[in-house]
Design a protein around this motif. Structure first.
Motif, PDB file in Angstrom:
ATOM      1  N   LYS A  85      13.105   0.300  -6.022  1.00 33.02           N
ATOM      2  CA  LYS A  85      11.775   0.800  -6.375  1.00 33.02           C
ATOM      3  C   LYS A  85      11.727   2.321  -6.358  1.00 33.02           C
ATOM      4  O   LYS A  85      10.976   2.942  -7.108  1.00 33.02           O
ATOM      5  N   ALA A  86      12.514   2.919  -5.480  1.00 26.85           N
ATOM      6  CA  ALA A  86      12.476   4.377  -5.327  1.00 26.85           C
ATOM      7  C   ALA A  86      13.237   5.102  -6.430  1.00 26.85           C
ATOM      8  O   ALA A  86      12.874   6.222  -6.806  1.00 26.85           O
ATOM      9  N   ALA A  87      14.293   4.482  -6.965  1.00 28.00           N
ATOM     10  CA  ALA A  87      15.186   5.164  -7.910  1.00 28.00           C
ATOM     11  C   ALA A  87      14.458   5.783  -9.109  1.00 28.00           C
ATOM     12  O   ALA A  87      14.652   6.965  -9.408  1.00 28.00           O
ATOM     13  N   LYS A 107      13.967   9.812  -9.876  1.00 27.35           N
ATOM     14  CA  LYS A 107      14.449  10.360 -11.149  1.00 27.35           C
ATOM     15  C   LYS A 107      13.356  11.173 -11.836  1.00 27.35           C
ATOM     16  O   LYS A 107      13.620  12.254 -12.397  1.00 27.35           O
ATOM     17  N   ARG A 108      12.131  10.668 -11.790  1.00 31.21           N
ATOM     18  CA  ARG A 108      11.004  11.382 -12.425  1.00 31.21           C
ATOM     19  C   ARG A 108      10.746  12.725 -11.745  1.00 31.21           C
ATOM     20  O   ARG A 108      10.505  13.743 -12.401  1.00 31.21           O
ATOM     21  N   LEU A 109      10.791  12.742 -10.421  1.00 32.81           N
ATOM     22  CA  LEU A 109      10.567  14.004  -9.709  1.00 32.81           C
ATOM     23  C   LEU A 109      11.688  15.011  -9.965  1.00 32.81           C
ATOM     24  O   LEU A 109      11.441  16.204 -10.167  1.00 32.81           O
ATOM     25  N   ALA A 132       5.625  14.623  -1.949  1.00 27.05           N
ATOM     26  CA  ALA A 132       5.851  13.455  -2.803  1.00 27.05           C
ATOM     27  C   ALA A 132       7.305  13.013  -2.733  1.00 27.05           C
ATOM     28  O   ALA A 132       7.605  11.815  -2.643  1.00 27.05           O
ATOM     29  N   MET A 133       8.232  13.977  -2.742  1.00 29.28           N
ATOM     30  CA  MET A 133       9.645  13.627  -2.623  1.00 29.28           C
ATOM     31  C   MET A 133       9.932  12.991  -1.270  1.00 29.28           C
ATOM     32  O   MET A 133      10.739  12.041  -1.168  1.00 29.28           O
ATOM     33  N   GLY A 134       9.276  13.474  -0.227  1.00 32.22           N
ATOM     34  CA  GLY A 134       9.431  12.864   1.092  1.00 32.22           C
ATOM     35  C   GLY A 134       8.998  11.408   1.096  1.00 32.22           C
ATOM     36  O   GLY A 134       9.654  10.552   1.703  1.00 32.22           O
ATOM     37  N   ARG A 135       7.894  11.116   0.408  1.00 35.59           N
ATOM     38  CA  ARG A 135       7.433   9.723   0.292  1.00 35.59           C
ATOM     39  C   ARG A 135       8.462   8.869  -0.437  1.00 35.59           C
ATOM     40  O   ARG A 135       8.740   7.729  -0.039  1.00 35.59           O
ATOM     41  N   VAL A 136       9.041   9.428  -1.495  1.00 37.25           N
ATOM     42  CA  VAL A 136      10.029   8.687  -2.272  1.00 37.25           C
ATOM     43  C   VAL A 136      11.285   8.420  -1.447  1.00 37.25           C
ATOM     44  O   VAL A 136      11.844   7.319  -1.474  1.00 37.25           O
ATOM     45  N   LEU A 137      11.740   9.408  -0.694  1.00 42.07           N
ATOM     46  CA  LEU A 137      12.931   9.235   0.136  1.00 42.07           C
ATOM     47  C   LEU A 137      12.685   8.208   1.238  1.00 42.07           C
ATOM     48  O   LEU A 137      13.595   7.456   1.621  1.00 42.07           O
ATOM     49  N   VAL A 168       0.838  -1.206   0.000  1.00 39.29           N
ATOM     50  CA  VAL A 168       0.000   0.000   0.000  1.00 39.29           C
ATOM     51  C   VAL A 168       0.872   1.255   0.000  1.00 39.29           C
ATOM     52  O   VAL A 168       0.601   2.225  -0.725  1.00 39.29           O
ATOM     53  N   VAL A 169       1.951   1.256   0.797  1.00 41.01           N
ATOM     54  CA  VAL A 169       2.854   2.403   0.849  1.00 41.01           C
ATOM     55  C   VAL A 169       3.517   2.617  -0.506  1.00 41.01           C
ATOM     56  O   VAL A 169       3.610   3.751  -1.002  1.00 41.01           O
ATOM     57  N   CYS A 170       3.959   1.526  -1.129  1.00 38.67           N
ATOM     58  CA  CYS A 170       4.597   1.633  -2.442  1.00 38.67           C
ATOM     59  C   CYS A 170       3.606   2.183  -3.472  1.00 38.67           C
ATOM     60  O   CYS A 170       3.960   3.055  -4.281  1.00 38.67           O
ATOM     61  N   ARG A 171       2.385   1.682  -3.427  1.00 42.42           N
ATOM     62  CA  ARG A 171       1.373   2.130  -4.388  1.00 42.42           C
ATOM     63  C   ARG A 171       1.045   3.608  -4.193  1.00 42.42           C
ATOM     64  O   ARG A 171       0.935   4.370  -5.162  1.00 42.42           O
ATOM     65  N   LYS A 172       0.909   4.040  -2.946  1.00 37.69           N
ATOM     66  CA  LYS A 172       0.599   5.444  -2.675  1.00 37.69           C
ATOM     67  C   LYS A 172       1.753   6.359  -3.082  1.00 37.69           C
ATOM     68  O   LYS A 172       1.528   7.505  -3.504  1.00 37.69           O
ATOM     69  N   THR A 173       2.977   5.874  -2.948  1.00 39.62           N
ATOM     70  CA  THR A 173       4.134   6.668  -3.362  1.00 39.62           C
ATOM     71  C   THR A 173       4.142   6.849  -4.873  1.00 39.62           C
ATOM     72  O   THR A 173       4.363   7.961  -5.376  1.00 39.62           O
ATOM     73  N   ARG A 174       3.905   5.782  -5.611  1.00 40.24           N
ATOM     74  CA  ARG A 174       3.832   5.892  -7.074  1.00 40.24           C
ATOM     75  C   ARG A 174       2.706   6.831  -7.489  1.00 40.24           C
ATOM     76  O   ARG A 174       2.865   7.656  -8.401  1.00 40.24           O
ATOM     77  N   ALA A 175       1.573   6.740  -6.800  1.00 41.72           N
ATOM     78  CA  ALA A 175       0.425   7.595  -7.128  1.00 41.72           C
ATOM     79  C   ALA A 175       0.744   9.057  -6.858  1.00 41.72           C
ATOM     80  O   ALA A 175       0.332   9.943  -7.620  1.00 41.72           O
ATOM     81  N   ALA A 176       1.497   9.324  -5.783  1.00 42.32           N
ATOM     82  CA  ALA A 176       1.856  10.705  -5.452  1.00 42.32           C
ATOM     83  C   ALA A 176       2.751  11.306  -6.523  1.00 42.32           C
ATOM     84  O   ALA A 176       2.593  12.470  -6.912  1.00 42.32           O
TER      85      ALA A 176
END
Length: 319
Positions: free
Chosen positions: A302-304, A308-310, A288-293, A256-264
């Motif tokens: 998964k985060a890389a 990169k997109r942000l 959103a960057m905080g979620r990725v970090l 769920v955390v991974c999915r919400k991070t991608r959605a953000a």
């Protein structure tokens, strides 16, 4: 000192026996400290009111400037000089919820318990017991410090000193419980109000019941109640969690955390594509960057691409 060699938390400085000695540690005069202690109940503001899944509200407090300054001094001059055993992991330098979960990685079974209303249940009497019993401070010094670090007879969640004192509430019995469980091959840890016990081998129903009985016995002895709705026993055939991190292998975040991070990240891309001007230092992009970090700490692969997109969006805004 290596926390693995410590079984009982202890204060490694000279005891404070007089109010004058307390003044030398904290800075303000004795009269100023006593005056502040007498007003302390009124020197807090509500920092946050957070609805919990069970419908209750978690209220956190922030001390107002004159008291907050003293809290910083109590932390730096007194509380930072406590040596903590490895089974305590909340708000301690070098430990956090990931470290806590890692203690139980690759277990076959984990038992999770939660303490109901932990901070409000930590009374001024219990805080006094910490200052007087564990630290060995005199009666008047302990009473003064108790007034300075409690609010209306309770330990205020959110105050600078509260998480440190929260680690010490079971100082008389927790080490013995940890040692007894360790002698049975079990791993015990506490992250503030979350208790976990795990085993690398499966336990019988009787053994599981005995573990729970011992935990509840310690809580009840000190006037705390287990939150029975949070009682949970998981085995390696299912997803096992400690402090909301998976421990089936190394500590990891849930799907769920991974999915919400991608959605953000996708949401930020869409907003910028639609012409919305966003700050890159605060607001939705920074969140959103905080979620990725956060994801990067547990799952860098998964985060890389998300990071990169942000960063590409930020670079694109400069051109």
């Amino acid at each position: 000192m290596n926390p693995l060699a410590i079984s009982v938390p202890f204060y490694n400085q000279r005891r404070i026996g007089t109010l004058n000695a307390l003044h030398l540690s904290l800075g303000p005069s004795v009269d100023e400290i006593l005056s502040l202690a007498g007003q302390a109940d009124r020197l807090y503001r509500i920092a946050n009111s957070i609805p919990k899944p069970d419908g209750s509200i978690r209220i956190t407090y922030d001390a107002l400037p004159p008291l907050k300054k003293i809290h910083r001094r109590i932390k730096s001059q007194i509380l930072n000089h406590v040596a903590y055993p490895a089974y305590l992991t909340g708000s301690i330098k070098g430990s956090d919820y990931k470290v806590n979960a890692a203690l139980h990685a690759h277990a076959r079974i984990v038992i999770n318990e939660d303490i109901s209303g932990f901070f409000p249940s930590t009374s001024a009497e219990r805080v006094f017991n910490i200052w007087h019993g564990l630290f060995g401070f005199s009666q008047d010094v302990s009473q003064c410090l108790t007034q300075l670090t409690t609010r209306q007879g309770e330990l205020p969640q959110g105050a600078i000193t509260s998480s440190f004192l929260a680690n010490l509430v079971f100082w008389q019995d927790e080490a013995a419980l940890h040692a007894k469980l360790a002698s049975q091959g079990l791993v015990y840890s506490r992250y503030v109000d979350d208790i976990a016990v795990s085993s690398k081998v499966f336990l019988t129903n009787q053994e599981k019941s005995e573990v729970v009985r011992q935990i509840y016995g310690m809580l009840l002895k000190h006037g705390y109640q287990p939150k029975r709705t949070k009682h949970e026993i998981s085995t390696s055939g299912t997803r096992m969690e400690v402090t909301k991190l998976s421990i089936n292998a190394k500590p990891g975040l849930g799907k769920v955390v991974c999915r919400k991070t991608r959605a953000a990240v996708h949401d930020i891309e869409q907003r910028i594509a639609n012409g919305e001007v966003l700050s890159f230092e605060r607001g939705p992009y920074a969140q959103a960057m905080g979620r990725v970090l956060h994801l990067e700490r547990f799952h860098p692969g998964k985060a890389a691409p998300l990071k990169k997109r942000l960063l590409a969006l930020k670079e694109g805004a400069k051109t």
